[in-house]
Write a protein that holds these residues in place. Structure first.
Motif, PDB file in Angstrom:
ATOM      1  N   ALA A 157      -8.987   3.487   7.018  1.00  0.00           N
ATOM      2  CA  ALA A 157      -8.602   2.904   5.628  1.00  0.00           C
ATOM      3  C   ALA A 157      -7.942   1.524   5.933  1.00  0.00           C
ATOM      4  O   ALA A 157      -8.019   0.595   5.202  1.00  0.00           O
ATOM      5  CB  ALA A 157      -7.685   3.718   4.884  1.00  0.00           C
TER       6      ALA A 157
ATOM      7  N   ILE B  32       0.872  -1.112   0.064  1.00  0.00           N
ATOM      8  CA  ILE B  32      -0.090  -0.029   0.127  1.00  0.00           C
ATOM      9  C   ILE B  32       0.946   1.156   0.061  1.00  0.00           C
ATOM     10  O   ILE B  32       1.991   1.252   0.620  1.00  0.00           O
ATOM     11  CB  ILE B  32      -0.891   0.022   1.102  1.00  0.00           C
ATOM     12  CG1 ILE B  32      -0.035   0.182   2.370  1.00  0.00           C
ATOM     13  CG2 ILE B  32      -2.074  -1.138   1.379  1.00  0.00           C
ATOM     14  CD1 ILE B  32      -1.065   0.279   3.676  1.00  0.00           C
TER      15      ILE B  32
ATOM     16  N   ASP C  18       0.148   5.822  -0.569  1.00  0.00           N
ATOM     17  CA  ASP C  18      -0.925   7.056  -0.748  1.00  0.00           C
ATOM     18  C   ASP C  18      -0.568   7.672  -2.060  1.00  0.00           C
ATOM     19  O   ASP C  18      -1.213   8.529  -2.428  1.00  0.00           O
ATOM     20  CB  ASP C  18      -0.823   7.689   0.255  1.00  0.00           C
ATOM     21  CG  ASP C  18       0.424   8.454   0.536  1.00  0.00           C
ATOM     22  OD1 ASP C  18       1.304   8.367  -0.079  1.00  0.00           O
ATOM     23  OD2 ASP C  18       0.553   9.467   1.442  1.00  0.00           O
TER      24      ASP C  18
ATOM     25  N   ILE D 181      -8.936  -2.376   4.670  1.00  0.00           N
ATOM     26  CA  ILE D 181      -8.086  -3.226   3.816  1.00  0.00           C
ATOM     27  C   ILE D 181      -7.764  -4.486   4.686  1.00  0.00           C
ATOM     28  O   ILE D 181      -7.014  -5.474   4.040  1.00  0.00           O
ATOM     29  CB  ILE D 181      -6.674  -2.745   3.273  1.00  0.00           C
ATOM     30  CG1 ILE D 181      -5.795  -2.479   4.625  1.00  0.00           C
ATOM     31  CG2 ILE D 181      -7.035  -1.657   2.220  1.00  0.00           C
ATOM     32  CD1 ILE D 181      -4.355  -2.102   4.084  1.00  0.00           C
TER      33      ILE D 181
ATOM     34  N   VAL E 243      -3.478   3.499  -0.365  1.00  0.00           N
ATOM     35  CA  VAL E 243      -4.088   3.744   1.168  1.00  0.00           C
ATOM     36  C   VAL E 243      -3.157   4.638   1.673  1.00  0.00           C
ATOM     37  O   VAL E 243      -2.165   4.473   1.594  1.00  0.00           O
ATOM     38  CB  VAL E 243      -4.226   2.507   1.822  1.00  0.00           C
ATOM     39  CG1 VAL E 243      -4.477   2.424   3.247  1.00  0.00           C
ATOM     40  CG2 VAL E 243      -4.870   1.156   1.112  1.00  0.00           C
TER      41      VAL E 243
END
Length: 221
Positions: A57, A30, A32, A61, A50
């Motif tokens: 968040a 992950i 951002d 997941i 994420v």
């Protein structure tokens, strides 16, 4: 098989994730940064955009379902701390966090990181050792005073065995393994006679081993 989540898709995180996938592990990555995730999705299946500091968040997941979380955020101290803290709070059993300096490492340990790694520092140390010792094959530091070195066997040892050389008694080090060609022997057979180009795995005091490696490199042994 364990499930891993790599938090942060920088160079270290991407390299780690791809290596785990190549080893047959289940990995999710992950980050951002949409552009970074899009690029990574071309070579990996399980990636997502994420924010690692967003608890909701991370819950969505299923962060708590992973066995190991590796926080690969090095430069943003706040994000690194938050991601580590949330991973522990959400129930990840084992959290590894990347640090760039001792202060960051101390903070990460205090908030619950099970292990802290210094990839840039460790690589720099390995390179410096390789440049210093001509016979060094690999190196791993265990703590402030102890290390494991892989070295090509000193020529003075060729034709003799560990038992004959009394390595532990004379040098206060332990040869824990011997590699000849593609075969690794662990523990090392004390009666095995060394041949040229054998590789020995030595564990012990870093300074003592470095002293031996320097003598070998300079031809004084």
């Amino acid at each position: 098989m364990k499930q891993y989540i790599v938090i942060g898709a920088g160079r270290f995180g991407t390299s780690l994730a791809t290596s785990l996938v190549e080893a047959g592990q289940e990995v999710m990555v992950i980050d951002d940064d949409e552009k970074v995730v899009q690029q990574l999705s071309e070579i990996m299946d399980n990636v997502a955009i994420v924010n690692a500091t967003d608890e909701s968040a991370l819950r969505n997941i299923g962060l708590r379902n992973f066995d190991v979380a590796i926080v690969c955020i090095g430069t943003d101290l706040r994000a690194s701390i938050m991601a580590t803290l949330l991973a522990k709070d959400l129930g990840v059993p084992y959290v590894i966090s990347k640090a760039t300096d001792k202060l960051q490492a101390d903070v990460l340990r205090k908030i619950g990181a099970d292990r802290v790694v210094f990839p840039e520092h460790d690589m720099g140390v390995k390179l410096s050792k390789a440049l210093t010792f001509d016979n060094l094959v690999d190196y791993m530091q265990l703590d402030d005073t102890h290390s494991i070195f892989e070295l090509t066997v000193p020529l003075a040892w060729v034709g003799s065995s560990l038992k004959e050389l009394s390595v532990r008694k004379k040098y206060a080090i332990n040869v824990v393994g011997i590699k000849r060609g593609d075969k690794f022997e662990v523990p090392a057979n004390p009666n095995k006679v060394f041949e040229e180009n054998d590789i020995i795995v030595i564990a012990g005091n870093s300074k003592l081993i470095e002293g031996i490696a320097l003598k070998v490199s300079s031809g004084k042994w």
